[in-house]
Design a protein around this motif. Structure first.
Motif, PDB file in Angstrom:
ATOM      1  N   ILE A  80       8.394  -8.332   4.838  1.00  0.00           N
ATOM      2  CA  ILE A  80       9.059  -7.310   6.062  1.00  0.00           C
ATOM      3  C   ILE A  80       7.990  -6.523   6.417  1.00  0.00           C
ATOM      4  CG2 ILE A  80      11.007  -5.989   6.614  1.00  0.00           C
ATOM      5  CD1 ILE A  80      12.604  -7.472   4.502  1.00  0.00           C
ATOM      6  N   ILE A  81       7.430  -6.261   7.551  1.00  0.00           N
ATOM      7  CA  ILE A  81       6.605  -5.480   7.861  1.00  0.00           C
ATOM      8  C   ILE A  81       7.262  -4.571   9.115  1.00  0.00           C
ATOM      9  CG2 ILE A  81       4.392  -4.819   8.991  1.00  0.00           C
ATOM     10  CD1 ILE A  81       3.461  -7.144   7.316  1.00  0.00           C
ATOM     11  N   LYS A  82       7.345  -3.306   9.118  1.00  0.00           N
ATOM     12  CA  LYS A  82       8.037  -2.177   9.882  1.00  0.00           C
ATOM     13  C   LYS A  82       6.780  -1.308  10.310  1.00  0.00           C
ATOM     14  CE  LYS A  82      12.587  -2.776   8.159  1.00  0.00           C
ATOM     15  NZ  LYS A  82      13.725  -2.286   7.606  1.00  0.00           N
ATOM     16  N   GLY A  83       5.778  -1.575  11.106  1.00  0.00           N
ATOM     17  CA  GLY A  83       4.909  -0.717  11.451  1.00  0.00           C
ATOM     18  C   GLY A  83       3.465  -0.624  10.599  1.00  0.00           C
ATOM     19  N   GLY A  84       2.635  -0.231  11.070  1.00  0.00           N
ATOM     20  CA  GLY A  84       1.430   0.199  10.273  1.00  0.00           C
ATOM     21  C   GLY A  84       0.081  -0.296  10.720  1.00  0.00           C
ATOM     22  N   THR A  85      -1.193  -0.052  10.250  1.00  0.00           N
ATOM     23  CA  THR A  85      -2.150  -0.719  10.752  1.00  0.00           C
ATOM     24  C   THR A  85      -2.870  -1.567   9.755  1.00  0.00           C
ATOM     25  OG1 THR A  85      -2.688   1.453  12.242  1.00  0.00           O
ATOM     26  CG2 THR A  85      -4.559  -0.325  11.835  1.00  0.00           C
ATOM     27  N   PHE A  86      -3.338  -2.771  10.288  1.00  0.00           N
ATOM     28  CA  PHE A  86      -3.653  -3.812   9.266  1.00  0.00           C
ATOM     29  C   PHE A  86      -4.873  -4.674   9.649  1.00  0.00           C
ATOM     30  CE2 PHE A  86       0.914  -3.513   9.222  1.00  0.00           C
ATOM     31  CZ  PHE A  86       1.006  -3.313   7.882  1.00  0.00           C
ATOM     32  N   ILE A 109       6.819  -3.377   3.831  1.00  0.00           N
ATOM     33  CA  ILE A 109       6.074  -2.148   4.348  1.00  0.00           C
ATOM     34  C   ILE A 109       6.566  -1.601   5.383  1.00  0.00           C
ATOM     35  CG2 ILE A 109       3.519  -2.059   5.320  1.00  0.00           C
ATOM     36  CD1 ILE A 109       2.756  -4.619   3.555  1.00  0.00           C
ATOM     37  N   GLU A 110       6.651  -0.154   5.275  1.00  0.00           N
ATOM     38  CA  GLU A 110       7.082   0.704   6.254  1.00  0.00           C
ATOM     39  C   GLU A 110       5.533   1.834   6.636  1.00  0.00           C
ATOM     40  OE1 GLU A 110      11.347   1.747   6.218  1.00  0.00           O
ATOM     41  OE2 GLU A 110      10.979   1.203   4.030  1.00  0.00           O
ATOM     42  N   GLY A 111       4.880   1.130   7.315  1.00  0.00           N
ATOM     43  CA  GLY A 111       3.826   2.059   7.888  1.00  0.00           C
ATOM     44  C   GLY A 111       2.670   2.220   6.851  1.00  0.00           C
ATOM     45  N   GLY A 112       1.632   2.743   7.315  1.00  0.00           N
ATOM     46  CA  GLY A 112       0.575   2.809   6.299  1.00  0.00           C
ATOM     47  C   GLY A 112      -0.633   2.055   7.085  1.00  0.00           C
ATOM     48  N   ILE A 113      -1.971   2.308   6.334  1.00  0.00           N
ATOM     49  CA  ILE A 113      -3.188   1.791   6.612  1.00  0.00           C
ATOM     50  C   ILE A 113      -3.709   0.887   5.838  1.00  0.00           C
ATOM     51  CG2 ILE A 113      -5.688   2.435   7.670  1.00  0.00           C
ATOM     52  CD1 ILE A 113      -4.610   5.229   8.166  1.00  0.00           C
ATOM     53  N   PHE A 114      -4.019  -0.351   6.102  1.00  0.00           N
ATOM     54  CA  PHE A 114      -4.493  -1.557   5.218  1.00  0.00           C
ATOM     55  C   PHE A 114      -5.716  -2.246   5.776  1.00  0.00           C
ATOM     56  CE2 PHE A 114       0.026  -0.835   5.056  1.00  0.00           C
ATOM     57  CZ  PHE A 114       0.592  -1.000   3.693  1.00  0.00           C
TER      58      PHE A 114
END
Length: 229
Positions: free
Chosen positions: A102-108, A68-73
């Motif tokens: 692998i997570i490279k940023g985002g809102t969770f 995951i590279e960015g986004g809203i979850f």
């Protein structure tokens, strides 16, 4: 998407870049489950917005690696953290990559009855904002779990962060758990030295547990930097 079973399935691979997804389903919300070759079973997500509700499955699950590279979850699985975990039932994890997550940023925002972020091998997080509620473990890897950056507000968990080897090199981590906050172990019931290690070299950790250990390793603990309360 309203589905009795899976929400969106890319049998070989699932790639999403941008868009808005609202999924309510009985099984896994996003899935890639072909594990027949080394090039199949991957999920790649970049800069999209998701509202995922899975009643009896995982939010995001890949048989190989989830990236995951960015986004809203906004993810809810298994009815959320208030539902007692049934070890005999289907997996109800938030985000899972069997061989790697692998997570490279985002809102969770993740509310799950089982682990929120999980891998049977490695978890790597290098940024993002996480609000977590879980009936089991907030972050779990069987092999190695590495955090280099990110903001983690683990509001409710049975255990906070668990792996055979834990490496924390930055980030702001707040954990409120019923049992251990940081647990380095090779297995659930192992109490002797199993070669586990916990390394802290940066970041700020605020740990609170009702009846467990704040920092626990079945092997070594090494702190070279950072702030630990």
């Amino acid at each position: 998407v309203n589905s009795v079973t899976t929400g969106i399935r890319g049998k070989d691979n699932l790639r999403i870049e941008n868009g808005t997804f609202n999924i309510n389903c009985g099984g896994d919300a996003l899935k890639a489950d072909n594990d027949s070759t080394e090039t199949k079973g991957f999920i790649n997500i970049k800069n999209a917005s998701f509202k995922l509700v899975s009643n009896f499955g995982d939010g995001i699950t890949a048989s190989k690696v989830t990236t995951i590279e960015g986004g809203i979850f906004d993810i809810e699985t298994g009815g959320g953290s208030e539902v007692e975990l049934d070890s005999t039932a289907a997996s109800t994890k938030g985000i899972k990559g069997t061989e790697g997550t692998i997570i490279k940023g985002g809102t969770f925002i993740i509310n799950s009855s089982d682990n929120c972020i999980h891998s049977s091998k490695t978890v790597e997080i290098s940024g993002g904002n996480f609000t977590i509620f879980t009936g089991n473990r907030a972050l779990k890897a069987d092999s190695t779990l590495t955090i280099t950056d990110g903001n983690f507000d683990i509001k409710e968990a049975f255990k906070g962060i668990s792996s055979h080897k834990i490496k924390i090199r930055g980030g702001n981590i707040t954990i409120n758990s019923r049992n251990d906050c940081l647990k380095a172990t090779l297995g659930e019931d192992i109490t002797e030295n199993d070669g586990s290690s916990l390394e802290i070299n940066g970041g700020t950790l605020l740990l609170s547990t009702e009846k467990g250990d704040a920092v626990d390793s079945n092997g070594s603990i090494e702190m070279l930097g950072g702030t630990l309360v």
